[in-house]
Write a protein that holds these residues in place. Structure first.
Motif, PDB file in Angstrom:
ATOM      1  N   VAL A 247      28.175 -42.215 -43.312  1.00 12.75           N
ATOM      2  CA  VAL A 247      28.118 -42.712 -44.157  1.00 12.75           C
ATOM      3  C   VAL A 247      27.580 -41.441 -44.414  1.00 12.75           C
ATOM      4  N   ARG A 248      27.260 -40.585 -43.625  1.00 12.16           N
ATOM      5  CA  ARG A 248      26.766 -39.336 -44.320  1.00 12.16           C
ATOM      6  C   ARG A 248      27.412 -38.063 -44.144  1.00 12.16           C
ATOM      7  N   ILE A 256      36.459 -44.724 -45.205  1.00  9.72           N
ATOM      8  CA  ILE A 256      35.866 -44.868 -43.880  1.00  9.72           C
ATOM      9  C   ILE A 256      35.749 -46.565 -43.412  1.00  9.72           C
ATOM     10  N   LEU A 268      21.790 -49.781 -44.607  1.00 11.56           N
ATOM     11  CA  LEU A 268      23.426 -48.509 -45.469  1.00 11.56           C
ATOM     12  C   LEU A 268      22.122 -48.034 -46.665  1.00 11.56           C
ATOM     13  N   GLU A 272      24.471 -42.920 -50.881  1.00 11.41           N
ATOM     14  CA  GLU A 272      24.617 -42.536 -50.250  1.00 11.41           C
ATOM     15  C   GLU A 272      26.417 -42.431 -50.499  1.00 11.41           C
ATOM     16  N   VAL A 273      26.858 -43.767 -50.746  1.00 10.15           N
ATOM     17  CA  VAL A 273      27.650 -44.417 -50.897  1.00 10.15           C
ATOM     18  C   VAL A 273      28.135 -43.999 -52.452  1.00 10.15           C
ATOM     19  N   LEU A 278      32.107 -43.879 -51.799  1.00 14.42           N
ATOM     20  CA  LEU A 278      32.936 -44.249 -51.077  1.00 14.42           C
ATOM     21  C   LEU A 278      33.801 -45.343 -50.650  1.00 14.42           C
ATOM     22  N   LEU A 280      34.270 -48.065 -48.914  1.00 13.19           N
ATOM     23  CA  LEU A 280      34.190 -48.454 -46.801  1.00 13.19           C
ATOM     24  C   LEU A 280      35.290 -49.700 -46.931  1.00 13.19           C
TER      25      LEU A 280
END
Length: 340
Positions: A247-248, A256, A268, A272-273, A278, A280
């Motif tokens: 994730v980073r 991802i 999690l 960050e998400v 992001l 996923l």
């Protein structure tokens, strides 16, 4: 006839059984080649929650049609075929929206019903795919693992020029590498902890490789991307502890792709998400990818034989299992010749 049967976890071997018949809607296939998959090994070791014992395993296989059942149209005796192992109901929500690979009543050939490690197998006619003349039966037996790769790449929605980081240089990681190259991606980094696997990745076209035991993968990728992060990351290592790092490393707007069935929780950090927005995505089996992969083989954009490390006769199945268990670093794809 002979078949490789897993009677219970750690209890397996070649047995004599009655040959199946082509029932209504199905075809009888004389199996020529079948590949041993990691999920076959999970069944053998009792680590597959979906299997019903006893089971004839094998979901990567190809052969020749020997008989057709009633109501079968579009295929004929003598045709060379490979088999999509995904059997869906056609009625549930995932099926109705075009996602049959996660059907609520999903059956997988070689898991829920008998598979390709037998001299003859009866399969739904809807699941067989005829082969072009220039695609050999040994190549065709490997179509299925490449459909796994095609599926996760579609789920990640690559854009032209995207960089791709693949965690894991086992069979699935290598198929993702090969399919990504066939689809036009060129900036592909592969990470593993076994140098011989990374050598294979370079031979198959990886532009960069990283040994995660010897190098700081996050630092390497930050330098390679100028701190921007990686647009596409495919987790074919399936190690839950890697997830926070993945994730980073993802770039803003990155995608991802997750492939593992490990039930261990992963940390999690939602921040960050969200701050990167992001995506996923999980990827399971394949969503009607057989025609796409067969076309790649026929056009020469894929070379499935490059994946094969060993070819063994059916009589040596137990030896093949032992080698994969005890010397995994030597075995990429082990192909079993049922005609030998």
């Amino acid at each position: 006839m002979q078949a490789f049967q897993v009677r219970a976890p750690h209890d397996f071997g070649i047995v004599d059984i009655d040959a199946p018949k082509a029932i209504n809607g199905e075809v009888l296939v004389r199996v020529a080649f079948a590949g041993i998959c990691g999920s076959d090994m999970h069944i053998i070791h009792g680590d597959n929650a979906f299997v019903r014992f006893p089971r004839i395993t094998g979901h990567e296989f190809a052969g020749v049609i020997e008989a057709v059942g009633e109501s079968v149209e579009g295929v004929a005796v003598g045709e060379r075929v490979c088999i999509d192992p995904v059997i869906n109901c056609g009625e549930c929500y995932p099926c109705r929206i075009g996602r049959p690979n996660v059907c609520t009543r999903l059956e997988v050939i070689g898991v829920h019903r008998n598979g390709g490690f037998e001299e003859h197998v009866s399969v739904p006619a809807a699941n067989v795919h005829r082969l072009p003349e220039n695609v050999s039966l040994d190549q065709a037996a490997l179509v299925e693992p490449y459909t796994i790769a095609a599926n996760v790449l579609e789920r990640m929605q690559p854009h032209e020029g995207d960089g791709l980081l693949i965690f894991g240089a086992g069979v699935i990681g290598l198929t993702i590498l090969q399919v990504a190259r066939a689809q036009g991606l060129s900036d592909i980094t592969v990470c593993d902890v076994i140098d011989t696997r990374l050598e294979t990745a370079r031979e198959l076209g990886a532009s960069h490789t990283v040994n995660g035991q010897k190098e700081d993968v996050e630092a390497v990728m930050a330098e390679r991307t100028g701190g921007e992060g990686v647009p596409l990351i495919a987790d074919a290592a399936c190690v839950p502890s890697l997830f926070p790092s993945i994730v980073r490393m993802a770039s803003p707007a990155g995608r991802i792709g997750l492939l593992g069935f490990n039930a261990t929780p992963s940390d999690l950090v939602q921040l960050e998400v969200i701050k990167k927005e992001l995506t996923l995505v999980g990827s399971r089996l394949n969503n009607r990818k057989f025609p796409e992969v067969i076309e790649m083989l026929a056009s020469g954009r894929l070379d499935a034989t490059a994946l094969v490390s060993h070819r063994l006769p059916f009589a040596e199945m137990s030896e093949a299992i032992h080698m994969i268990d005890h010397h995994p670093e030597k075995a990429r794809k082990v192909l079993i010749d049922l005609s030998a």
